[in-house]
Design an enzyme around this catalytic site. Structure first.
Site, PDB file in Angstrom:
ATOM      1  CE  LYS A  42      -2.110  -1.102   3.811  1.00  0.00           C
ATOM      2  NZ  LYS A  42      -1.476  -2.405   4.049  1.00  0.00           N
ATOM      3  CG  ASP A  62       0.305   2.475   9.655  1.00  0.00           C
ATOM      4  OD1 ASP A  62      -0.171   1.413   9.212  1.00  0.00           O
ATOM      5  OD2 ASP A  62       0.860   2.563  10.763  1.00  0.00           O
ATOM      6  NE  ARG A  68     -10.966 -11.623 -17.808  1.00  0.00           N
ATOM      7  CZ  ARG A  68     -10.479 -12.480 -18.720  1.00  0.00           C
ATOM      8  NH1 ARG A  68     -10.754 -13.766 -18.622  1.00  0.00           N
ATOM      9  NH2 ARG A  68      -9.757 -12.045 -19.720  1.00  0.00           N
TER      10      ARG A  68
END
Length: 329
Positions: free
Chosen positions: A168, A186, A253
């Site tokens: 991340k 965080d 998708r």
């Protein structure tokens, strides 16, 4: 709101910039400054001053504008204080006089005896009301902390979530390198404002614009990339869940069915992005941000593609493309 009580003294000590400044000062009843403000709303006590106390919203901040101040002067001229005594028999959080208006001497004395704080602002009544309600909506908004990284990409607030070590912070750092902005890393504090807007910011203002990069350590984004690379808070408009690639999982998708994440009662659009070597996550997230902006403008690429495929099938073009123009088979 947190478990800590919000008092009149807290209201006075708010350091608000620009158009949020309340310009409040205490002119009496200082012993009552520790009184709690439990209801984030305002009451205009005109009816109470006239002696009608049914459904009196005494737990709210009492705002005295031009009409209330004129009526107080009328009570002073006629030497009628019974309604004022009845008013201060209720435990009012505080009284605020707008436009630098002054209370009458009788009102001041009764407020002192009741330990009710008297505040004064230079703002006009309407402007002060608007600002105070906006301030209350932020202070009393439901809030919680979440583990993730909040970035602004093409004006869209994106909350990156996922297990520790999935990448991340590294993805956010690459987005900052590409000209986007970091809000918090965080630990993100999220607040629900007005019942339908989720705002995110760093849980600690002193460290919110620092990032922990494994192998590198702690970096200060504002010092490395400048103040243009950071932002104090941003509405969360999209949640991106980063997860390790699972070959046994079927990933979306087409994107026709929109997923949502519930954050403090607000449904925020969410997508899952699998992570594996070779995938350029920053570019994918940039595309997701632009696609979300298109959706807000009423353009849904996935639904348009689906409709075009259906039209193609209905027109018989799909069958012709499959069999070709040769009828000999």
């Amino acid at each position: 709101m947190s478990d800590k009580k919000f008092t009149v003294l807290d209201l006075l000590e708010l350091d608000l910039p620009g158009h949020d400044a309340l310009e409040l000062r205490c002119i009496g009843g200082r012993r009552g400054l520790p009184r709690e403000i439990s209801i984030p709303d305002i009451n205009r006590p005109g009816l109470a001053l006239s002696g009608f106390f049914d459904a009196f919203a005494f737990k709210r901040v009492q705002l005295f504008g031009r009409g209330e101040a004129a009526y107080l002067q009328k009570l002073h001229d006629e030497n009628k204080n019974d309604n004022l005594k009845a008013l201060f028999s209720y435990k009012i959080p505080c009284c605020v006089f707008s436009n630098n208006r002054e209370p009458t001497q009788e009102f001041f004395q009764l407020a002192e005896e009741a330990c009710c704080p008297l505040l004064q602002t230079s703002l006009d009544t309407t402007d002060f009301s608007t600002r105070l309600i906006r301030v209350f909506s932020n202070i009393f908004a439901p809030k919680k902390t979440v583990h993730g990284v909040l970035v602004e990409v093409y004006g869209v607030g994106i909350l990156l979530t996922g297990h520790s070590g999935v990448g991340k912070s590294e993805t956010a750092l690459e987005l900052v390198e590409r000209g986007h902005r970091l809000v918090a890393d965080d630990i993100v504090e999220v607040r629900c404002v007005n019942g339908n807007v989720v705002l995110g910011r760093g849980a600690n203002a002193l460290i919110s614009h620092h990032m922990e990069i494994r192998g590198l350590g702690i970096i200060n984004v504002s010092q490395l990339y400048g103040v243009g690379a950071i932002r104090d808070q941003k509405e969360i408009q999209l949640v991106v869940q980063l997860e390790e690639w699972d070959s046994g999982k079927v990933y979306d998708r087409l994107g026709v069915d929109q997923k949502y994440m519930d954050i403090l009662g607000v449904k925020v659009p969410a997508i899952d992005i699998p992570v594996r070597p070779g995938r350029n996550l920053p570019i994918i997230i940039e595309a997701a941000a632009m696609n979300e902006r298109l959706k807000k403008m009423g353009v849904n690429s996935a639904k348009e593609f689906n409709q075009n495929v259906l039209k193609w099938i209905e027109n018989g073009e799909a069958q012709s493309a499959f069999y070709g123009n040769d009828d000999s088979y």
